[in-house]
Design an enzyme around this catalytic site. Structure first.
Site, mmCIF file in Angstrom:
data_model
loop_
_atom_site.group_PDB
_atom_site.id
_atom_site.type_symbol
_atom_site.label_atom_id
_atom_site.label_comp_id
_atom_site.label_asym_id
_atom_site.label_seq_id
_atom_site.Cartn_x
_atom_site.Cartn_y
_atom_site.Cartn_z
ATOM 1 N N HIS A 257 3.033 -11.498 -4.883
ATOM 2 C CA HIS A 257 4.466 -11.235 -4.723
ATOM 3 C C HIS A 257 5.236 -12.104 -5.700
ATOM 4 O O HIS A 257 4.777 -13.184 -6.087
ATOM 5 C CB HIS A 257 4.898 -11.536 -3.280
ATOM 6 N N ASP B 246 3.102 -4.809 1.924
ATOM 7 C CA ASP B 246 2.598 -3.462 1.646
ATOM 8 C C ASP B 246 1.131 -3.300 2.028
ATOM 9 O O ASP B 246 0.667 -2.181 2.240
ATOM 10 C CB ASP B 246 2.780 -3.118 0.167
#
Length: 451
Positions: A326, A387
């Site tokens: 991320h 996700d």
């Protein structure tokens, strides 16, 4: 054929006209992707809506990774979610109130606000007909077009006073679930030849339950399905002003444009596979790994295959493991941690524990594989992002892949509206206008007869 040749000829010129050497960005101190050299975001604005924390800066200027935190109006998302879960209720409506107003509602305020959202959820007849006419298109495109069309039914679409912005925001937040559910049911009917079901929202349901009801009918979901979807909506509602779609909304809002145009722009940004479509990539990868790995408990077999993926030798040969890493979070993504907690319960209810355990193993071994590949040159740690689990959760609930990105929009519309309201209420407002340096050469004009 002549038209095709001309298009080809023009497109070929792009090879040279759009070529900019990478070293020029460093030479002119250009922050590509609005990122600093240490991968932190370039500071371009101030906000009180939300905060995304994955590291802290030490006195010497270096960065130190910390467990990820997500704050909504200064409140830790962990505290919000665990309080709601402890009371075994849904909480998305409470989060909407918090993000739009800046404070937590009391019981009476929350009750009145929830009633207002439910009363605003039903779509106008013209909107329903418009969605039907757009049958078969991408749901995110239908969502964007429907939002733009809502401008025509608004009696004060260009009014940017605080009261009108709040009215428009509540109306959009309330209507997104119905627009998405209607759009999918039309798509399901026109593209897949299945029965057409148009269900009106129930005024006694939460937003999460209303969405499942409109999508699947009263017997198509469980109480746990509702609570898990509600959680997913809470953790996707806001993620700071710097994420691509929220920044898009703030940029367009800074021009003074209407709410519907600005939100449609945010939808267009979120539709991109590098932003809102990431969980679809994880789903595809997970399905592939379930087939490619013979023994889902064999660490060595999984490690070998993940190394091949990173070496561009397996799966789609992109050299990526989706759901890992991320831009801000380093040690952990709080959204992934929260969703993982309830994904375990959902997997038990659906009898899919083995798949959940395999996904957990993928998380563990993928992080190890990425960090091993980076070696001593690694500038920061990596962790699983939200996700990795969101697509699996949606699939267990029984939601179709066509609505996964739209579900993201159904949640993030809250953050978009909160940031738009903030952008338009600065005392010293300015249009957001960064600079680009032109590095092309000066070219003398040549008249048409001499070319």
């Amino acid at each position: 054929m002549k038209n095709e040749f001309m298009i080809y000829k023009l497109s070929e010129t792009v090879k040279s006209t759009c070529k900019i050497e990478s070293e020029l960005f460093e030479k002119f101190n250009v922050k590509r992707g609005l990122r600093n050299a240490d991968h932190t975001g370039v500071l371009v604005g101030l906000t009180t809506v939300g905060d995304v924390l994955g590291y802290e800066r030490l006195e010497d200027g270096s960065l130190q990774a910390i467990p990820g935190k997500l704050l909504y109006r200064g409140i830790d998302i962990d505290d919000l979610v665990h309080s709601i879960q402890h009371e075994k209720r849904t909480g998305f409506e409470e989060v909407i109130f918090l993000l739009l107003s800046g404070y937590l509602p009391d019981k009476d305020e929350l009750k009145q606000f929830s009633r207002l959202l439910n009363e605003s959820m039903a779509l106008e007849k013209q909107t329903k007909m418009s969605i039907i006419q757009l049958e078969g298109q991408n749901i995110m495109n239908i969502l964007a077009r429907t939002v733009l069309e809502m401008y025509t039914y608004d009696e004060a679409p260009d009014d940017t006073t605080r009261e009108n912005l709040m009215r428009q925001s509540i109306d959009l937040v309330a209507k997104f679930p119905a627009i998405i559910a209607y759009a999918y049911n039309i798509l399901r009917h026109s593209a897949k030849g299945q029965s057409l079901h148009i269900r009106h929202p129930n005024e006694n349901f939460s937003i999460a339950e209303n969405f499942l009801y409109m999508m699947k009918g009263s017997n198509g979901y469980t109480n746990l399905d509702v609570r898990v979807l509600d959680l997913a909506m809470i953790i996707h509602a806001e993620h700071g002003g710097g994420n691509n779609s929220t920044f898009t909304v703030r940029v367009t809002s800074s021009t003074g444009t209407d709410t519907y145009s600005s939100i449609a722009a945010g939808i267009g940004s979120l539709k991109g596979p590098l932003h809102g479509g990431a969980n679809l990539q994880v789903c595809s990868m997970f399905e592939h790994l379930k087939e490619a790995i013979n023994d889902w408990t064999d660490v060595k077999e999984l490690d070998t295959y993940l190394a091949k993926m990173l070496n561009r030798e397996a799966y789609n040969k992109a050299g990526l493991i989706y759901g890992i890493g991320h831009a801000v979070y380093t040690i952990s993504d709080p959204r992934a941690s929260l969703l993982k907690e309830m994904a375990r319960d959902l997997a038990e209810e659906k009898g899919r524990q083995k798949e959940f355990e395999f996904l957990q193993l993928i998380e563990e071994r993928a992080i190890n594989a990425v960090m091993s590949r980076k070696g001593s040159k690694a500038k920061k740690q990596v962790c699983a992002n939200v996700d990795l689990y969101s697509g699996f959760v949606y699939e267990m609930i029984g939601l179709p892949k066509e609505v996964y990105t739209a579900l993201f929009a159904m949640s993030r519309i809250v953050g978009w509206c909160a940031h738009r309201i903030e952008e338009l209420n600065f005392d010293d407002r300015r249009i957001i206008r960064p600079a680009y340096k032109n590095i092309g050469d000066f070219v003398e004009f040549v008249s048409l007869k001499d070319r």
